[in-house]
Write an enzyme that holds these catalytic residues in place. Sequence first.
Site, PDB file in Angstrom:
ATOM      1  N   SER A 138      60.344  62.587  49.417  1.00 54.27           N
ATOM      2  CA  SER A 138      61.786  62.652  49.213  1.00 54.27           C
ATOM      3  C   SER A 138      62.422  61.667  50.188  1.00 54.27           C
ATOM      4  O   SER A 138      62.303  61.830  51.397  1.00 54.27           O
ATOM      5  CB  SER A 138      62.271  64.083  49.478  1.00 54.27           C
ATOM      6  OG  SER A 138      63.670  64.149  49.415  1.00 54.27           O
ATOM      7  N   LYS A 164      61.163  60.578  45.125  1.00 47.90           N
ATOM      8  CA  LYS A 164      62.491  61.139  44.875  1.00 47.90           C
ATOM      9  C   LYS A 164      63.500  60.394  45.728  1.00 47.90           C
ATOM     10  O   LYS A 164      63.329  60.259  46.932  1.00 47.90           O
ATOM     11  CB  LYS A 164      62.457  62.628  45.228  1.00 47.90           C
ATOM     12  CG  LYS A 164      63.780  63.326  45.328  1.00 47.90           C
ATOM     13  CD  LYS A 164      63.580  64.833  45.246  1.00 47.90           C
ATOM     14  CE  LYS A 164      64.177  65.559  46.425  1.00 47.90           C
ATOM     15  NZ  LYS A 164      63.979  67.014  46.310  1.00 47.90           N
ATOM     16  N   LYS A 166      67.349  60.170  47.017  1.00 46.34           N
ATOM     17  CA  LYS A 166      68.598  60.914  47.154  1.00 46.34           C
ATOM     18  C   LYS A 166      69.750  60.001  46.744  1.00 46.34           C
ATOM     19  O   LYS A 166      69.775  58.817  47.125  1.00 46.34           O
ATOM     20  CB  LYS A 166      68.788  61.358  48.608  1.00 46.34           C
ATOM     21  CG  LYS A 166      67.768  62.385  49.079  1.00 46.34           C
ATOM     22  CD  LYS A 166      68.034  63.759  48.482  1.00 46.34           C
ATOM     23  CE  LYS A 166      67.114  64.795  49.089  1.00 46.34           C
ATOM     24  NZ  LYS A 166      67.369  66.149  48.543  1.00 46.34           N
ATOM     25  N   ASP A 192      67.778  62.935  43.286  1.00 45.33           N
ATOM     26  CA  ASP A 192      68.306  64.247  43.674  1.00 45.33           C
ATOM     27  C   ASP A 192      69.721  64.037  44.210  1.00 45.33           C
ATOM     28  O   ASP A 192      69.924  63.314  45.186  1.00 45.33           O
ATOM     29  CB  ASP A 192      67.407  64.884  44.755  1.00 45.33           C
ATOM     30  CG  ASP A 192      67.825  66.306  45.129  1.00 45.33           C
ATOM     31  OD1 ASP A 192      68.846  66.800  44.588  1.00 45.33           O
ATOM     32  OD2 ASP A 192      67.127  66.936  45.961  1.00 45.33           O
ATOM     33  N   GLU A 217      67.788  65.870  39.792  1.00 37.58           N
ATOM     34  CA  GLU A 217      67.847  67.189  40.434  1.00 37.58           C
ATOM     35  C   GLU A 217      69.284  67.523  40.844  1.00 37.58           C
ATOM     36  O   GLU A 217      69.957  66.696  41.474  1.00 37.58           O
ATOM     37  CB  GLU A 217      66.915  67.145  41.659  1.00 37.58           C
ATOM     38  CG  GLU A 217      66.610  68.482  42.298  1.00 37.58           C
ATOM     39  CD  GLU A 217      65.577  68.354  43.436  1.00 37.58           C
ATOM     40  OE1 GLU A 217      64.801  67.377  43.449  1.00 37.58           O
ATOM     41  OE2 GLU A 217      65.556  69.214  44.311  1.00 37.58           O
ATOM     42  N   ASP A 242      67.714  72.996  41.475  1.00 38.67           N
ATOM     43  CA  ASP A 242      67.192  73.384  42.798  1.00 38.67           C
ATOM     44  C   ASP A 242      68.131  74.464  43.350  1.00 38.67           C
ATOM     45  O   ASP A 242      67.882  75.671  43.155  1.00 38.67           O
ATOM     46  CB  ASP A 242      67.123  72.113  43.687  1.00 38.67           C
ATOM     47  CG  ASP A 242      66.807  72.366  45.151  1.00 38.67           C
ATOM     48  OD1 ASP A 242      66.666  73.522  45.553  1.00 38.67           O
ATOM     49  OD2 ASP A 242      66.717  71.390  45.934  1.00 38.67           O
ATOM     50  N   LYS A 266      61.627  76.712  45.745  1.00 40.31           N
ATOM     51  CA  LYS A 266      61.458  76.775  47.200  1.00 40.31           C
ATOM     52  C   LYS A 266      61.453  78.259  47.538  1.00 40.31           C
ATOM     53  O   LYS A 266      62.456  78.944  47.293  1.00 40.31           O
ATOM     54  CB  LYS A 266      62.631  76.100  47.915  1.00 40.31           C
ATOM     55  CG  LYS A 266      62.768  74.605  47.630  1.00 40.31           C
ATOM     56  CD  LYS A 266      63.998  74.024  48.302  1.00 40.31           C
ATOM     57  CE  LYS A 266      64.116  72.538  48.000  1.00 40.31           C
ATOM     58  NZ  LYS A 266      65.386  71.959  48.498  1.00 40.31           N
ATOM     59  N   GLY A 294      60.787  71.098  49.158  1.00 38.66           N
ATOM     60  CA  GLY A 294      60.624  71.227  50.606  1.00 38.66           C
ATOM     61  C   GLY A 294      61.967  71.281  51.303  1.00 38.66           C
ATOM     62  O   GLY A 294      62.998  70.942  50.717  1.00 38.66           O
TER      63      GLY A 294
HETATM   64  O1  OSB Z   1      67.383  69.080  47.995  1.00 39.49           O
HETATM   65  O2  OSB Z   1      65.284  69.143  48.026  1.00 39.49           O
HETATM   66  C1  OSB Z   1      66.350  69.089  48.645  1.00 39.49           C
HETATM   67  C2  OSB Z   1      65.712  68.619  52.383  1.00 39.49           C
HETATM   68  C3  OSB Z   1      66.683  69.429  52.908  1.00 39.49           C
HETATM   69  C4  OSB Z   1      67.565  70.071  52.069  1.00 39.49           C
HETATM   70  C5  OSB Z   1      67.438  69.908  50.684  1.00 39.49           C
HETATM   71  C6  OSB Z   1      66.445  69.113  50.139  1.00 39.49           C
HETATM   72  C7  OSB Z   1      65.587  68.437  51.013  1.00 39.49           C
HETATM   73  C8  OSB Z   1      64.556  67.522  50.558  1.00 39.49           C
HETATM   74  C9  OSB Z   1      63.409  67.289  51.514  1.00 39.49           C
HETATM   75  O3  OSB Z   1      64.604  66.887  49.524  1.00 39.49           O
HETATM   76  C10 OSB Z   1      62.094  67.531  50.911  1.00 39.49           C
HETATM   77  C11 OSB Z   1      61.026  67.555  51.976  1.00 39.49           C
HETATM   78  O4  OSB Z   1      60.913  68.557  52.706  1.00 39.49           O
HETATM   79  O5  OSB Z   1      60.304  66.577  52.064  1.00 39.49           O
HETATM   80 MG    MG Z   2      66.953  69.234  45.941  1.00 37.89          MG
END
Ligand code: OSB
Ligand code: MG
Length: 375
Positions: A138, A164, A166, A192, A217, A242, A266, A294
Site C-alpha cells: 500500500s 495499491k 492511495k 484506495d 477501495e 473497507d 481487517k 492492514g
Molecule cells: O485504508 O487500508 C487502509 C493504513 C492505515 C489506515 C488505513 C489503511 C491503511 C493502509 C496500510 O492501506 C496497509 C498496510 O498496513 O500496509
Molecule cells: Mg483502505
Amino acid sequence: MIHIQRITLREIHLPLVEAFQISSGTETTRRILLLQVENTDGLETWSECVAGARPNYSPEGIDTAWLAIREWVAPRVLGQTFERPQDVHAALNRDLRGNNMAKAALEMATWELAAQNKGVSLAQLLGGKRSAIATGISLGIQDTPEKLIEKVRAALHLGYQKVKIKIKPGKDVEYVAAVREAVDPDAPLMVDANSAYTLNDIATLKELDQFKLMMIEQPLAWDDIYLHASLQPKLKTPICLDESITSEAKAREMVALGSGRIVNIKPGRVGGFTEAIAIHDYCALQEIPVWCGGMLESGIGRAYNVALASLSNFVLPADLSPSARYWAQDIVTPEWTMNKEGMVAVPRDKIGMGVSVDVDRVENLTVRKESMKAP
Ligand code: OSB
Ligand code: MG
C-alpha cells in the site's frame, strides 16, 4: 479454558521508515497500543489494538481504545471463564456498541490463548489452509507522479503481487495515468481513496475506469453502504469496501444493495476474528472475493493478520508487507519477510502466532503502561 487474570496495556512509539499519507492524514511515527494478556493457567500472549493516533480512519483512536478497554472491555472478561473465543466475542457485544478495535484486541488474544492451549498454530485454529499469503503493498500519497512511479516500479521489482495507490481529489487520475503508462499494462494496480470522494465526483471516478484497476477501495463516505450502491453500476472498476464493513450485517447490506464486489477484511475493524470469519464465510457463499487489509501493524498485529489471511476465500493479495517496509527494527523475532514471488510464509509449524515478542525492547519503547487484574 479462557480465564484471564491480568491485562497490561502499553503504548509504544515506533517511527515509520517512511511517512505514510492517506487522503485523511499523515502518519510518521506509529503510536501503537499493545496488550499483554495472562491466563490463570500460566499461558500468556500479546496482541495489538490497530487504532491509529487520530480518528481519521474510523471513530476510534488509541486513547479512546485505551479507555474503552479499561472501562468496558476488560471488566467483561477478567476473572470470567469462557470455553471458546466465540463466547468472548458474544460477551463483548452484549449491550456494548462499537469500539470494535478495542474489543478485537482482546478477542483476538483469546484465540491465540486457545491455539497455545491446543498446541496448534493460530492459522490452524482459525481453519486456514494456506501455507503462504500473496502480498501487496500500500503506497501512500506522493508529492509528484514521478516519485510514485519510482515506488511502484520498486515494489513490482520486489515481487509484490498487488500495488495499491492511495488517492485523493487532485492526486488521482494524473497520478494513476502516469503509473499505468510507466509499468506493464497488466501490472496489478488498485487505488484506495479512504472516503475522499462524493457522488459529485463521478466524472473523475469514471475516468479511472480506463486504467484496468483491480478495484477502487472505499471511494465514498467511511460509513456509507447506500450511496456506493448508486456508484458501483456507473463504474466498470469493482468497488472494494473497507471502512464501511464493520460487521457481517454490513457485508449483507453491501451484497443486497450491490454497493461493491470485493471486501477488505481487517479483523480489528470488525471486532475480532469471530466476526472476521463470519464475513469471510458469508462472502465465500456469495462469491465475493476478500483480502486481508492492514493498519501499519507491528509484527504482533501482522501475525494475527497472516493467520486470518490463510483462510480459503482470501483470494486476493493482502496488505501484509514484510516488517522492513515499515520499521527499522520490528518488535518480534523472526521479523516478517516476503520472498521474491511476493509471498509471506504462514508459520503453520509453530504453536500460536509463530513469532516471539522482544519483551525487553517493548519495555524500552513503552511510554505508558497500565495493568488491570481480575477482581
Ligand atoms: O485504508 O487500508 C487502509 C493504513 C492505515 C489506515 C488505513 C489503511 C491503511 C493502509 C496500510 O492501506 C496497509 C498496510 O498496513 O500496509
Ligand atoms: Mg483502505
